[in-house]
Design a protein around this motif. Sequence first.
Motif, PDB file in Angstrom:
ATOM      1  N   LEU A 156     -27.317  11.846 -59.292  1.00 22.38           N
ATOM      2  CA  LEU A 156     -28.255  12.692 -60.022  1.00 22.38           C
ATOM      3  C   LEU A 156     -29.593  11.975 -60.176  1.00 22.38           C
ATOM      4  CD1 LEU A 156     -26.203  14.271 -62.959  1.00 22.38           C
ATOM      5  CD2 LEU A 156     -27.163  15.424 -60.979  1.00 22.38           C
ATOM      6  N   PRO A 157     -30.688  12.726 -60.107  1.00 23.30           N
ATOM      7  CA  PRO A 157     -32.007  12.114 -60.309  1.00 23.30           C
ATOM      8  C   PRO A 157     -32.246  11.783 -61.775  1.00 23.30           C
ATOM      9  CG  PRO A 157     -32.223  14.471 -59.995  1.00 23.30           C
ATOM     10  CD  PRO A 157     -30.770  14.144 -59.774  1.00 23.30           C
ATOM     11  N   LYS A 158     -33.376  11.194 -62.039  1.00 14.65           N
ATOM     12  CA  LYS A 158     -33.759  10.820 -63.415  1.00 14.65           C
ATOM     13  C   LYS A 158     -33.759  12.024 -64.344  1.00 14.65           C
ATOM     14  CE  LYS A 158     -36.580   8.127 -66.295  1.00 14.65           C
ATOM     15  NZ  LYS A 158     -35.727   8.101 -67.457  1.00 14.65           N
ATOM     16  N   LEU A 159     -34.277  13.166 -63.892  1.00 10.59           N
ATOM     17  CA  LEU A 159     -34.297  14.363 -64.730  1.00 10.59           C
ATOM     18  C   LEU A 159     -33.821  15.562 -63.931  1.00 10.59           C
ATOM     19  CD1 LEU A 159     -34.950  15.773 -67.418  1.00 10.59           C
ATOM     20  CD2 LEU A 159     -37.297  16.064 -66.604  1.00 10.59           C
ATOM     21  N   THR A 160     -32.801  16.218 -64.468  1.00  9.13           N
ATOM     22  CA  THR A 160     -32.256  17.450 -63.906  1.00  9.13           C
ATOM     23  C   THR A 160     -32.424  18.544 -64.941  1.00  9.13           C
ATOM     24  OG1 THR A 160     -30.625  16.248 -62.580  1.00  9.13           O
ATOM     25  CG2 THR A 160     -30.165  18.573 -63.024  1.00  9.13           C
ATOM     26  N   PHE A 161     -32.846  19.711 -64.491  1.00 10.69           N
ATOM     27  CA  PHE A 161     -33.063  20.860 -65.373  1.00 10.69           C
ATOM     28  C   PHE A 161     -32.120  21.977 -64.955  1.00 10.69           C
ATOM     29  CE2 PHE A 161     -35.928  24.610 -66.439  1.00 10.69           C
ATOM     30  CZ  PHE A 161     -35.658  24.573 -67.794  1.00 10.69           C
TER      31      PHE A 161
ATOM     32  N   GLU B  15     -22.392  19.950 -67.481  1.00 11.07           N
ATOM     33  CA  GLU B  15     -21.369  18.969 -67.839  1.00 11.07           C
ATOM     34  C   GLU B  15     -20.635  18.482 -66.602  1.00 11.07           C
ATOM     35  OE1 GLU B  15     -18.977  20.998 -70.742  1.00 11.07           O
ATOM     36  OE2 GLU B  15     -20.666  21.159 -72.136  1.00 11.07           O
ATOM     37  N   ASN B  16     -20.274  19.396 -65.731  1.00 13.51           N
ATOM     38  CA  ASN B  16     -19.550  19.037 -64.509  1.00 13.51           C
ATOM     39  C   ASN B  16     -20.391  18.133 -63.604  1.00 13.51           C
ATOM     40  OD1 ASN B  16     -17.204  19.226 -62.810  1.00 13.51           O
ATOM     41  ND2 ASN B  16     -18.413  20.540 -61.477  1.00 13.51           N
ATOM     42  N   LEU B  17     -21.685  18.420 -63.501  1.00 13.44           N
ATOM     43  CA  LEU B  17     -22.569  17.541 -62.723  1.00 13.44           C
ATOM     44  C   LEU B  17     -22.483  16.108 -63.227  1.00 13.44           C
ATOM     45  CD1 LEU B  17     -26.038  19.323 -62.261  1.00 13.44           C
ATOM     46  CD2 LEU B  17     -24.442  18.644 -60.467  1.00 13.44           C
ATOM     47  N   ILE B  18     -22.506  15.964 -64.537  1.00 12.58           N
ATOM     48  CA  ILE B  18     -22.488  14.631 -65.150  1.00 12.58           C
ATOM     49  C   ILE B  18     -21.121  13.973 -64.972  1.00 12.58           C
ATOM     50  CG2 ILE B  18     -22.607  13.397 -67.351  1.00 12.58           C
ATOM     51  CD1 ILE B  18     -24.819  15.441 -68.145  1.00 12.58           C
ATOM     52  N   VAL B  19     -20.059  14.712 -65.211  1.00 11.68           N
ATOM     53  CA  VAL B  19     -18.706  14.159 -65.082  1.00 11.68           C
ATOM     54  C   VAL B  19     -18.472  13.650 -63.662  1.00 11.68           C
ATOM     55  CG1 VAL B  19     -16.246  14.760 -65.104  1.00 11.68           C
ATOM     56  CG2 VAL B  19     -17.730  15.473 -66.993  1.00 11.68           C
ATOM     57  N   GLN B  20     -18.958  14.380 -62.673  1.00 11.56           N
ATOM     58  CA  GLN B  20     -18.758  13.990 -61.272  1.00 11.56           C
ATOM     59  C   GLN B  20     -19.389  12.639 -60.935  1.00 11.56           C
ATOM     60  OE1 GLN B  20     -19.971  17.075 -58.554  1.00 11.56           O
ATOM     61  NE2 GLN B  20     -18.574  18.572 -59.459  1.00 11.56           N
ATOM     62  N   THR B  21     -20.373  12.219 -61.698  1.00  9.95           N
ATOM     63  CA  THR B  21     -21.012  10.927 -61.417  1.00  9.95           C
ATOM     64  C   THR B  21     -20.126   9.751 -61.800  1.00  9.95           C
ATOM     65  OG1 THR B  21     -22.080  10.654 -63.581  1.00  9.95           O
ATOM     66  CG2 THR B  21     -23.294  11.922 -61.882  1.00  9.95           C
TER      67      THR B  21
ATOM     68  N   ALA C  64     -20.369   8.220 -64.505  1.00  9.21           N
ATOM     69  CA  ALA C  64     -21.156   7.379 -65.421  1.00  9.21           C
ATOM     70  C   ALA C  64     -20.778   7.684 -66.873  1.00  9.21           C
ATOM     71  CB  ALA C  64     -22.643   7.639 -65.210  1.00  9.21           C
ATOM     72  N   PRO C  65     -20.993   6.713 -67.757  1.00  4.17           N
ATOM     73  CA  PRO C  65     -20.812   6.997 -69.177  1.00  4.17           C
ATOM     74  C   PRO C  65     -21.746   8.131 -69.586  1.00  4.17           C
ATOM     75  CG  PRO C  65     -21.145   4.645 -68.802  1.00  4.17           C
ATOM     76  CD  PRO C  65     -21.420   5.342 -67.512  1.00  4.17           C
TER      77      PRO C  65
ATOM     78  N   PRO D 115     -34.933   9.117 -81.318  1.00  2.00           N
ATOM     79  CA  PRO D 115     -33.845   8.134 -81.467  1.00  2.00           C
ATOM     80  C   PRO D 115     -32.680   8.379 -80.509  1.00  2.00           C
ATOM     81  CG  PRO D 115     -34.609   8.864 -83.614  1.00  2.00           C
ATOM     82  CD  PRO D 115     -35.269   9.757 -82.598  1.00  2.00           C
ATOM     83  N   ALA D 116     -32.392   9.636 -80.217  1.00  4.99           N
ATOM     84  CA  ALA D 116     -31.298   9.945 -79.289  1.00  4.99           C
ATOM     85  C   ALA D 116     -31.615   9.416 -77.897  1.00  4.99           C
ATOM     86  CB  ALA D 116     -31.054  11.450 -79.244  1.00  4.99           C
ATOM     87  N   PHE D 117     -32.808   9.716 -77.385  1.00  4.57           N
ATOM     88  CA  PHE D 117     -33.173   9.248 -76.049  1.00  4.57           C
ATOM     89  C   PHE D 117     -33.308   7.735 -75.996  1.00  4.57           C
ATOM     90  CE2 PHE D 117     -34.863  13.671 -75.332  1.00  4.57           C
ATOM     91  CZ  PHE D 117     -33.890  14.004 -74.401  1.00  4.57           C
ATOM     92  N   THR D 118     -33.792   7.123 -77.069  1.00  8.34           N
ATOM     93  CA  THR D 118     -33.924   5.664 -77.125  1.00  8.34           C
ATOM     94  C   THR D 118     -32.559   4.991 -77.043  1.00  8.34           C
ATOM     95  OG1 THR D 118     -35.947   5.845 -78.416  1.00  8.34           O
ATOM     96  CG2 THR D 118     -34.807   3.734 -78.506  1.00  8.34           C
ATOM     97  N   SER D 119     -31.518   5.661 -77.539  1.00  9.83           N
ATOM     98  CA  SER D 119     -30.178   5.064 -77.543  1.00  9.83           C
ATOM     99  C   SER D 119     -29.457   5.181 -76.204  1.00  9.83           C
ATOM    100  CB  SER D 119     -29.322   5.711 -78.642  1.00  9.83           C
ATOM    101  OG  SER D 119     -28.840   6.977 -78.217  1.00  9.83           O
ATOM    102  N   VAL D 120     -30.009   5.945 -75.267  1.00 13.13           N
ATOM    103  CA  VAL D 120     -29.366   6.131 -73.964  1.00 13.13           C
ATOM    104  C   VAL D 120     -29.700   4.935 -73.064  1.00 13.13           C
ATOM    105  CG1 VAL D 120     -29.215   7.597 -71.898  1.00 13.13           C
ATOM    106  CG2 VAL D 120     -29.444   8.649 -74.171  1.00 13.13           C
ATOM    107  N   SER D 121     -28.655   4.248 -72.605  1.00  7.71           N
ATOM    108  CA  SER D 121     -28.868   3.074 -71.750  1.00  7.71           C
ATOM    109  C   SER D 121     -29.087   3.497 -70.304  1.00  7.71           C
ATOM    110  CB  SER D 121     -27.661   2.135 -71.835  1.00  7.71           C
ATOM    111  OG  SER D 121     -26.575   2.677 -71.095  1.00  7.71           O
ATOM    112  N   LYS D 122     -29.538   2.559 -69.492  1.00  6.69           N
ATOM    113  CA  LYS D 122     -29.834   2.849 -68.090  1.00  6.69           C
ATOM    114  C   LYS D 122     -28.587   3.239 -67.309  1.00  6.69           C
ATOM    115  CE  LYS D 122     -29.545  -1.939 -66.797  1.00  6.69           C
ATOM    116  NZ  LYS D 122     -29.654  -2.867 -65.771  1.00  6.69           N
ATOM    117  N   ASP D 123     -27.411   2.872 -67.794  1.00  4.53           N
ATOM    118  CA  ASP D 123     -26.161   3.206 -67.100  1.00  4.53           C
ATOM    119  C   ASP D 123     -25.592   4.554 -67.516  1.00  4.53           C
ATOM    120  OD1 ASP D 123     -26.232   0.713 -65.815  1.00  4.53           O
ATOM    121  OD2 ASP D 123     -25.232  -0.240 -67.522  1.00  4.53           O
ATOM    122  N   GLU D 124     -26.153   5.163 -68.557  1.00  3.59           N
ATOM    123  CA  GLU D 124     -25.620   6.419 -69.081  1.00  3.59           C
ATOM    124  C   GLU D 124     -26.396   7.627 -68.548  1.00  3.59           C
ATOM    125  OE1 GLU D 124     -23.889   5.489 -73.455  1.00  3.59           O
ATOM    126  OE2 GLU D 124     -26.074   5.313 -73.280  1.00  3.59           O
ATOM    127  N   ILE D 125     -25.735   8.773 -68.629  1.00  2.00           N
ATOM    128  CA  ILE D 125     -26.385  10.040 -68.346  1.00  2.00           C
ATOM    129  C   ILE D 125     -26.266  10.890 -69.604  1.00  2.00           C
ATOM    130  CG2 ILE D 125     -26.444  12.121 -66.935  1.00  2.00           C
ATOM    131  CD1 ILE D 125     -25.151  10.581 -64.697  1.00  2.00           C
TER     132      ILE D 125
END
Length: 173
Positions: free
Chosen positions: A2-7, A21-27, A29-30, A70-80
């Motif tokens: 997945l790219p940096k931003l998906t809409f 959700e399925n797009l994310i699960v398929q990766t 990634a956390p 705060p939500a976006f700040t808490s997302v690490s580079k390994d997470e989606i």
Amino acid sequence: MLPKLTFVLGGAASGKSAFAENLIVQTGAPRVYIATAEVYDSEMEAKVQRHKTMRGPNWRSIEAPRDLGPAFTSVSKDEIALLDCATMWLTNHMMGEADIEAQTSDLLHQLATCEGRVVVVSNEVGMGIVPDNAMARRFRDLQGRLNQRLADQSELAVFVVAGQPLVLKGTLP
């Protein structure tokens, strides 16, 4: 990948959240679920519970109806992260009589600077009849402009109809 931003855009009950959700699960990634809904009645409570059940337990959840920083700040580079949804976020700001342009600019900046990848879900509200009151027309117009800006900034934009994806921009992984 997945790219940096998906809409992911679609009408009510179109399957857009499940698709995202399925797009994310398929990766593999956390994953982080950023919820923007505010629960005011039993119908909304039931919807929130249904979505939680469908997602399952493997999501870190953050409730952020207005302030997404705060939500976006808490997302690490390994997470989606899944922001579900931009429509409720906009509604919350409208009801709070916020400066929508300032809030939208802030959201777009937060999406650009988030360390992890983000999938944003939003409703397409401009394909129906013209609303009969000024507030609903204003909401439709603001949502349309927000969706355009989100699609412009995204690398992948998908319209979901009847659970089926139609790629508007980019390529599905």
